[in-house]
Enzyme design. Structure first.
Site, PDB file in Angstrom:
ATOM      1  CG  ASP A 186      14.278  -7.339  -6.108  1.00  0.00           C
ATOM      2  OD1 ASP A 186      14.164  -8.578  -6.142  1.00  0.00           O
ATOM      3  OD2 ASP A 186      13.307  -6.564  -6.178  1.00  0.00           O
TER       4      ASP A 186
ATOM      5  CG  ASP B  89      -2.033  -0.973   1.119  1.00  0.00           C
ATOM      6  OD1 ASP B  89      -2.788  -0.879   0.138  1.00  0.00           O
ATOM      7  OD2 ASP B  89      -2.143  -1.862   1.984  1.00  0.00           O
TER       8      ASP B  89
ATOM      9  CD  GLN C 227      14.001 -16.481  -6.530  1.00  0.00           C
ATOM     10  OE1 GLN C 227      14.958 -15.987  -7.094  1.00  0.00           O
ATOM     11  NE2 GLN C 227      12.791 -16.431  -7.049  1.00  0.00           N
TER      12      GLN C 227
HETATM   13  O1  F6P Z   1      10.965  -6.792  -4.816  1.00  0.00           O
HETATM   14  C1  F6P Z   1      10.967  -8.090  -4.387  1.00  0.00           C
HETATM   15  C2  F6P Z   1      10.250  -8.981  -5.361  1.00  0.00           C
HETATM   16  O2  F6P Z   1      10.320 -10.289  -4.847  1.00  0.00           O
HETATM   17  C3  F6P Z   1      10.762  -8.920  -6.794  1.00  0.00           C
HETATM   18  O3  F6P Z   1      11.922  -9.683  -6.980  1.00  0.00           O
HETATM   19  C4  F6P Z   1       9.574  -9.413  -7.571  1.00  0.00           C
HETATM   20  O4  F6P Z   1       9.556  -8.877  -8.864  1.00  0.00           O
HETATM   21  C5  F6P Z   1       8.414  -8.890  -6.776  1.00  0.00           C
HETATM   22  O5  F6P Z   1       8.893  -8.630  -5.476  1.00  0.00           O
HETATM   23  C6  F6P Z   1       7.247  -9.843  -6.671  1.00  0.00           C
HETATM   24  O6  F6P Z   1       6.232  -9.199  -5.998  1.00  0.00           O
HETATM   25  P1  F6P Z   1       4.926  -9.855  -5.342  1.00  0.00           P
HETATM   26  O7  F6P Z   1       5.163  -9.952  -3.883  1.00  0.00           O
HETATM   27  O8  F6P Z   1       3.864  -8.885  -5.615  1.00  0.00           O
HETATM   28  O9  F6P Z   1       4.719 -11.176  -5.974  1.00  0.00           O
END
Ligand code: F6P
Length: 378
Positions: A135, A75, A299
């Site tokens: 990341d 959010d 991951q």
């Molecule tokens: O920023 C962390 C991350 O895991 C990225 O590597 C990935 O693109 C994104 O978040 C995935 O987001 P969500 O939690 O919305 O699936």
């Protein structure tokens, strides 16, 4: 009077968040006599005033826990979905901050969280942040909480994929996270000995990957591991994206900026599923059977590594000291073995990409890994 501090975790979760909350809380309560309250589910908890008082008891036993005991969300304070409407809730946040007589608010998160935290700083709140994202793409900090754990998980996955790829004489494409940067793919690819590593910073040419896999086959290696960052793109799309990012940066008006953002989103949507396409194309071009593994949220799950626990504890305890000294408007960054306070203004809106002369890139080329651009040293 004792200081009162609020803390929240926002954005995607990362292993090591609880270690950071624990370190901040234990140092602030134990050594500095502060009061600490946690807001649930990121900035939403701050708007809805959902809190949990942190004390020695609930801070205990969480060092090794994955996720975040506070919960998280993506959010944004200035554009929050409230009953189906997108509303600016910044003033409510400011009100709640004062209602709790806070001296500081600690926001633990990645790029998006830093932008949101900066907005609150501009509203006059005492903000201090901790860098967290698997990341590793936050400007100003050598590394970020969660990156090492994700790197270890991705590396172990490559190790495991090797034996099955080898047994079946297959190409296995492994997609890892990383948003628009290649830290995770490159780090895990080098550590796991991937044959091909594709990252957003180096748009790839499929013909070059084909050539490198066929060369391996001719040398008796009838299998290949291809590690692909989720944001990696073929050359044509990669160059288009780079041009759009430049266009957005150079935009002279809000409209121009929004238009560039829309075009970027469209391109990203069109590119979704590119790793599946890549696996098919490689099978067709090389004649080797191919499979795709998408590592996804694995991951981000589970216990943090020792390195992440150390990092989170270093940054969390340093954060308590900065609050004690009254230093705000900063990110507590990891620099070498130490910690530095970086002005938030220097971090916000910037993305730390992999420099093309980074030692990991040079090492990958040095051992003959194909990076999709035809430049290898051996
Ligand atoms: O920023 C962390 C991350 O895991 C990225 O590597 C990935 O693109 C994104 O978040 C995935 O987001 P969500 O939690 O919305 O699936």
């Amino acid at each position: 009077m004792n200081k009162s501090v609020g803390v929240l975790t926002a954005g995607g979760d990362s292993p090591g968040l609880n270690a950071a909350i624990r370190a901040l809380g234990k140092a602030a309560i134990g050594a500095m006599n502060m009061n600490i309250i946690g807001f649930r589910d990121g900035f939403r908890g701050l708007v809805e005033n959902r809190i949990v008082r942190l004390d020695k008891q609930n801070l205990s036993g969480i060092l090794t826990l994955g996720g975040t005991i506070l919960g998280t969300s993506r959010d944004k304070p200035h554009r929050m979905n409230i009953g189906g409407k997108s509303l600016d809730m910044t003033d409510v946040i400011v009100e709640n901050y004062h209602k709790h007589h806070l001296d500081a608010l600690v926001c633990i998160g990645g790029g998006g969280t830093h932008k949101n935290a900066y907005r609150l700083l501009e509203k006059g709140l005492n903000i201090i942040t901790l860098p967290k994202t698997i990341d590793n793409d936050l400007e100003g900090s050598d590394t970020t909480i969660g990156f090492d754990t994700a790197l270890s998980i991705a590396t172990e996955s490559i190790d495991r994929l090797h034996s099955t790829a080898h047994s079946h004489h297959r190409i296995i494409v492994l997609e890892v996270m990383g948003h628009n940067t290649g830290w995770l793919a490159l780090g895990a690819g080098v550590s796991g000995g991937a044959d091909v590593i594709l990252i957003p910073e180096i748009p790839y040419d499929i013909k070059i990957i084909e050539k490198s896999i066929l060369r391996r086959s001719r040398g008796g290696k009838n299998f290949s591991i291809v590690v692909v960052a989720e944001g990696a793109l073929p050359r044509k799309e990669g160059e288009k994206l780079a041009a759009l990012v430049q266009k957005k940066r150079g935009a002279k008006s809000k409209d121009e900026k929004e238009q560039a953002s829309k075009e970027i989103q469209m391109l990203e949507r069109e590119s979704a599923g590119h790793t599946m396409r890549l696996a098919h194309q490689l099978e067709e071009r090389t004649g080797l059977e191919s499979r795709l593994t998408i590592l996804g949220h694995l991951q981000r799950g589970g216990a943090p590594t020792a390195a992440d626990r150390l990092l989170a504890t270093r940054l969390g305890t340093a954060c308590a000291s900065f609050i004690q000294e009254g230093r705000y408007g900063i990110m507590v960054a990891s620099r070498g073995q130490g910690v530095e306070a970086i002005p938030l203004a220097d971090v916000v809106g910037k993305r730390k990409v992999v420099p093309l002369d980074h030692p990991w890139i040079e090492s990958a080329r040095g051992v003959g890994t194909c990076l999709g651009d035809g430049q290898t040293l051996v």
